[in-house]
Design a protein around this motif. Structure first.
Motif, PDB file in Angstrom:
ATOM      1  N   GLN A 434       3.884  14.153  -8.926  1.00 55.32           N
ATOM      2  CA  GLN A 434       2.985  13.617  -9.943  1.00 55.32           C
ATOM      3  C   GLN A 434       1.525  13.668  -9.493  1.00 55.32           C
ATOM      4  N   ARG A 435       1.274  13.350  -8.231  1.00 55.93           N
ATOM      5  CA  ARG A 435      -0.094  13.343  -7.714  1.00 55.93           C
ATOM      6  C   ARG A 435      -0.069  13.447  -6.204  1.00 55.93           C
ATOM      7  N   ALA A 436      -0.998  14.187  -5.631  1.00 58.12           N
ATOM      8  CA  ALA A 436      -1.035  14.349  -4.184  1.00 58.12           C
ATOM      9  C   ALA A 436      -2.464  14.349  -3.674  1.00 58.12           C
ATOM     10  N   PHE A 450      -0.300  12.705   1.266  1.00 60.33           N
ATOM     11  CA  PHE A 450       0.247  11.543   0.572  1.00 60.33           C
ATOM     12  C   PHE A 450       0.550  11.963  -0.859  1.00 60.33           C
ATOM     13  N   TYR A 451       1.680  11.529  -1.377  1.00 58.73           N
ATOM     14  CA  TYR A 451       2.042  11.987  -2.715  1.00 58.73           C
ATOM     15  C   TYR A 451       2.907  10.972  -3.452  1.00 58.73           C
ATOM     16  N   MET A 455      10.160  14.545  -4.423  1.00 63.93           N
ATOM     17  CA  MET A 455      10.533  15.557  -3.437  1.00 63.93           C
ATOM     18  C   MET A 455      10.469  14.960  -2.035  1.00 63.93           C
ATOM     19  N   GLU A 456      11.313  15.474  -1.161  1.00 64.09           N
ATOM     20  CA  GLU A 456      11.263  15.094   0.239  1.00 64.09           C
ATOM     21  C   GLU A 456      10.154  15.896   0.933  1.00 64.09           C
ATOM     22  N   TYR A 478       3.800  11.752   3.280  1.00 63.19           N
ATOM     23  CA  TYR A 478       4.031  10.326   3.075  1.00 63.19           C
ATOM     24  C   TYR A 478       4.203  10.019   1.586  1.00 63.19           C
ATOM     25  N   PRO A 479       5.428   9.751   1.145  1.00 71.07           N
ATOM     26  CA  PRO A 479       5.618   9.378  -0.268  1.00 71.07           C
ATOM     27  C   PRO A 479       5.125   7.952  -0.511  1.00 71.07           C
ATOM     28  N   LEU A 480       4.467   7.745  -1.642  1.00 65.67           N
ATOM     29  CA  LEU A 480       3.961   6.427  -2.032  1.00 65.67           C
ATOM     30  C   LEU A 480       4.350   6.139  -3.476  1.00 65.67           C
TER      31      LEU A 480
END
Length: 503
Positions: A434-436, A450-451, A455-456, A478-480
């Motif tokens: 969605q956003r990174a 950061f995203y 997805m992994e 780093y997923p947020l």
């Protein structure tokens, strides 16, 4: 025309009873706004000389906007300080300004503990009771010039001290004489204000409203945390026009807000602040297909925007939206590292701007002003000040300018010069992202991504190798649940960098 008050006075003469501005709790007609502003100006004229700064210590609301206009009637320039800011930053701003007067809301918004100020504290509710002194206000106006300062917005400074960008009446008038008519803004519009009043995007909200006799609706900041409330508000207030930061638009699409409700009256969506991810724009176009979409570009130092690109087609996810061409009466051009003009397609240069829209510089900061506002190296015959934006751009296939990142987002990693935005664009193109946002930790010499998405990190890394060299692949993902944003609605890269260093 030499004073922005002429916009307000003209609209008041035509639409005295019409609502000029409203927030969640109250509204104010053009007549009421004008009268209260004159009372504030009459009061301040007994304490301040024209050209001085006056601070408005409030969140964005009807009273803040009225105070702005009152300060202008006194021949002074306004500076909004948001009470939510930490005391340290407030003190830094007050030290730069050396202001003598602050307008507050009395008991509801007072200076917090730790703020050092020994000048005049004026209660808004008391000073609007002042008798209007028409002769004094007329004298102030008669002696005014269009190059007089109108407002000062503080941005972050490389030295750690905020810089106050000082903008004149003439710069705002120059921009506003073109802006509303170019994008079909009329007195029938209801403009939904998203930007804080200490952020220059709000200048488009305020002065488009006053020039055209429109109505501005101040959207509470808290609604941008809850898309359902935000969409309810847009529909209830019948908002037609949005001058929003990209992050605010993405909030709605990221959380699938349009599946709840579509603000069908919105017919103009103008966005700025950072690159608009195409996938989010496509969703807006899907649900509001008849709206006009415009990508705006420009730093605070050139009064709102210097380029624009009307979006008149659907873009593919791998494409980048151009920032377009210069606004009327502004010259936008590219210089290379040797200050030579860049004109060929595809070659990157620093984006520079010349024209009346340029700010007066940084208030009480001649050294940084001299570094950013310089003589045009291409003009050796006469004085021509340009602003060096620090942004990189290139000319696309159709001759339109395309944003290519910041000079300070340009990093050197594994011997290569890299634009972080290029890496972000690849990640943002993936349907499940969605956003990174990417940052570079110089101490550890690593790129962190950061995203928000499904997805992994390992999966993203493998896929990125299809389109980027190894040295551009982030070493950590780093997923947020959501990306942090600044008060101005931009991704908070400083906070992400701190998070990256702490991992």
């Amino acid at each position: 025309m030499r004073n922005v008050l002429e916009y307000l006075e003209h609209s008041e003469s035509i639409y005295p009873e019409k609502i000029a501005v409203e927030d969640q709790d109250k509204s104010c007609s053009y007549q009421e706004l004008l009268l209260h502003a004159k009372r504030i100006g009459s009061f301040l004229s007994g304490f301040e000389s024209p050209g001085n700064p006056v601070v408005v210590f409030m969140d964005k609301r009807v009273e803040a906007l009225t105070a702005f206009m009152g300060i202008v009637y006194a021949g002074c320039f306004y500076v909004l300080i948001n009470p939510a800011q930490p005391a340290v930053r407030i003190n830094q701003i007050l030290k730069v300004l050396e202001a003598n007067s602050i307008i507050t809301l009395g008991d509801t918004e007072i200076l917090p503990e730790g703020v050092e100020f020994s000048g005049n504290l004026f209660d808004y509710h008391e000073i609007i009771k002042t008798e209007i002194m028409e002769e004094r206000l007329k004298l102030i106006r008669d002696l005014s010039l269009d190059i007089d300062p109108l407002y000062c917005n503080f941005t972050s400074g490389s030295t750690g001290v905020p810089k106050g960008v000082l903008v004149s009446h003439r710069s705002v008038i120059d921009f506003m004489e073109y802006f509303p008519s170019m994008f079909g803004i009329t007195g029938e519009d209801i403009i939904g204000n998203q930007a804080p009043f200490d952020f220059d995007v709000s200048v488009k909200d305020i002065y488009s409203t006053f020039k055209m006799g429109a109505t501005m609706v101040i959207i509470p900041k808290k609604f941008f945390l809850v898309p359902t409330q935000l969409l309810d508000f847009l529909c209830e207030r019948k908002v037609t026009t949005l001058f929003w930061a990209v992050s605010a638009l993405c909030l709605i699409t990221q959380l699938k807000g349009f599946t709840y409700k579509v603000p069908s009256r919105v017919n103009k969506v103008l966005f700025s602040g950072e690159a608009m991810p195409v996938k989010h724009l496509t969703i807006w176009q899907k649900y509001l297909p008849d709206a006009r979409y415009v990508n705006l570009y420009g730093p605070t130092e050139i009064t709102c925007n210097c380029t624009y690109y009307p979006v008149e087609r659907k873009f593919e996810s791998h494409e980048t939206l151009p920032i377009g061409k210069a606004f009327p009466n502004e010259r936008v051009f590219l210089l290379d590292q040797d200050d030579k003009p860049v004109t060929e397609k595809g070659r990157i240069g620093e984006l520079c701007v010349s024209g009346t829209a340029l700010a007066l510089g940084y208030y009480n900061n001649p050294e940084q002003t001299k570094r950013a506002f310089v003589q045009n190296p291409l003009n050796t015959h006469c004085l021509e000040t340009i602003y060096r934006t620090g942004d990189l751009a290139f000319y696309g296939e159709n001759g339109e300018l395309c944003f290519a990142g910041r000079k300070d987002f340009q990093i050197k990693h594994m011997g290569h010069r890299i634009e972080l935005e290029e890496i972000e664009a690849v990640i943002n193109s993936y349907p499940l992202i969605q956003r990174a946002c990417c940052v570079f930790d110089e101490e550890k010499s690593r790129i962190g991504a950061f995203y928000v998405g499904e997805m992994e990190g390992r999966e993203i890394s493998v896929r990125m190798r299809e389109s980027l060299p190894v040295y551009m692949i982030p070493s950590a993902f780093y997923p947020l649940p959501e990306l942090p944003v600044t008060a101005n609605g931009k991704i908070d890269r400083k906070k992400l960098l701190e998070m990256c260093k702490g991992k």
